[in-house]
Write a protein that holds these residues in place. Structure first.
Motif: not given
Ligand code: NDP
Length: 294
Positions: A137, A141, A157, A209, A235, A283
């Motif tokens: 975003g 990044k 994006y 979410y 996970s 973040n």
């Molecule tokens: P991140 O460190 O990736 O933080 C979330 C990032 O998502 C943000 O920095 C932002 O980056 C991006 N984001 C936020 N809102 C949007 C949006 N509307 N559209 C597109 N991008 C968005 O977190 P994680 O790596 O911990 O988590 C990433 C994904 O993985 C989440 O969906 C989470 O629920 C999932 N997850 C699933 C797990 C599982 O067990 N299945 C375990 C851990 C995570 P940007 O600036 O690029 O928009």
């Protein structure tokens, strides 16, 4: 044995076999938002209700122990009151290798690519000999994807009104594996660009979410037309792979072939804003909240 959080109880009762912990590092993770939501996600014993304390993974120090397995000063990790999710590595490893079943030379697309899980997916894919493109975003990044994590390409994006067109530009022969983290419009555009018999490990859908009415995915029928295997996971499904994961990842970390970016916020009082920041992309890398350094 009970684990007693030092923020609540400052001294163990006489003769207790409990362990008194001081929380040092806490994790901010997108799944925490789902645990607050009554209408989305699976009900869990960790679901939050108003006035309850947020729970999660963390790193703590043993302050006092009535249990022979722990002594004062030991560092421990686990699930307690708002703490660190130390599992982005196993999420990336299990999701990419077990569900993605990558082959050398395949085309991989990763969304939210600079994040905790995704920066590792991109690096694992490169180590496996894949062509990797990530979306994120901000310009900062995207630069990081290419210059720090070794992605072949990246794009912002938020500056691309036509995601279908941009994916066609980076994947003229189609996407082989899409590591899904965001859902919504991105998933819709990806489905138009997947090839026959390719895979989508569905890790998360962060764009959904906070919505009371989730967006529809209009191109879902492509899963049938292209015989795509899209599989959701948690996970915890891969915890049994932890020894294999460490065997894979540790030599690469030592040789600096895998790097990891953390975003450190200081102070429990900044916890709520830090958690909310995940949903606006504030973040850069894995979000950790430091409560105390020792
Ligand atoms: P991140 O460190 O990736 O933080 C979330 C990032 O998502 C943000 O920095 C932002 O980056 C991006 N984001 C936020 N809102 C949007 C949006 N509307 N559209 C597109 N991008 C968005 O977190 P994680 O790596 O911990 O988590 C990433 C994904 O993985 C989440 O969906 C989470 O629920 C999932 N997850 C699933 C797990 C599982 O067990 N299945 C375990 C851990 C995570 P940007 O600036 O690029 O928009």
């Amino acid at each position: 044995m009970n684990i007693v959080d030092s923020t609540i109880t400052l001294k163990l009762p006489e003769g207790s076999s409990d362990v008194l912990l001081k929380n040092l590092y806490l994790s901010c993770d997108p799944y925490m938002r789902n645990l607050m939501n009554k209408t989305q996600g699976t009900p869990s014993p960790f679901s939050y209700t108003p006035q309850s304390v947020i729970a999660g993974f963390g790193v703590s120090k043993v302050l006092e122990s009535g249990n022979p397995d722990y002594k004062e000063g030991d560092l421990v990790w686990g699930f307690s009151k708002w703490e660190e999710n130390s599992m982005p590595g196993i999420t990336a490893y299990g999701g990419f290798f077990e569900l993605g079943t990558p082959k050398k030379g395949e085309n991989v697309f990763v969304s939210a690519a600079s994040g905790a899980v995704e920066q590792l997916v991109g690096q694992f894919a490169k180590l496996h000999g894949c062509y990797v493109v990530g979306s994120a975003g901000s310009k900062e990044k995207v630069d990081m994807l290419k210059n720090k994590f070794g992605f072949d390409e990246g794009f912002n994006y938020k500056e691309e009104p036509d995601l279908n067109a941009v994916l066609k530009r980076y994947f003229p022969e189609g996407i082989g594996i899409y590591f899904e983290n965001v859902g919504g419009k991105t998933l819709d555009a990806v489905l138009l660009n997947m090839r026959v018999h390719d895979r989508i490990p569905a890790c998360g859908m962060i764009s959904q979410y906070n919505l009371t009415q989730p967006e529809g995915v209009t191109n879902l029928a492509h899963i049938i037309y292209k015989r795509i295997r899209m599989e959701g996971f948690n996970s915890a499904d891969f915890f049994h792979l932890y020894p294999k994961f460490l065997e894979f990842v540790l030599p690469h970390i030592r040789e600096e072939k895998i790097v990891y970016m953390e975003d450190i916020a200081e102070g429990l009082e900044n916890g709520p804003a830090t958690l909310v920041g995940l949903f606006s992309g504030r973040n850069v890398g894995k979000q950790v909240l430091v409560v105390a350094r020792e």
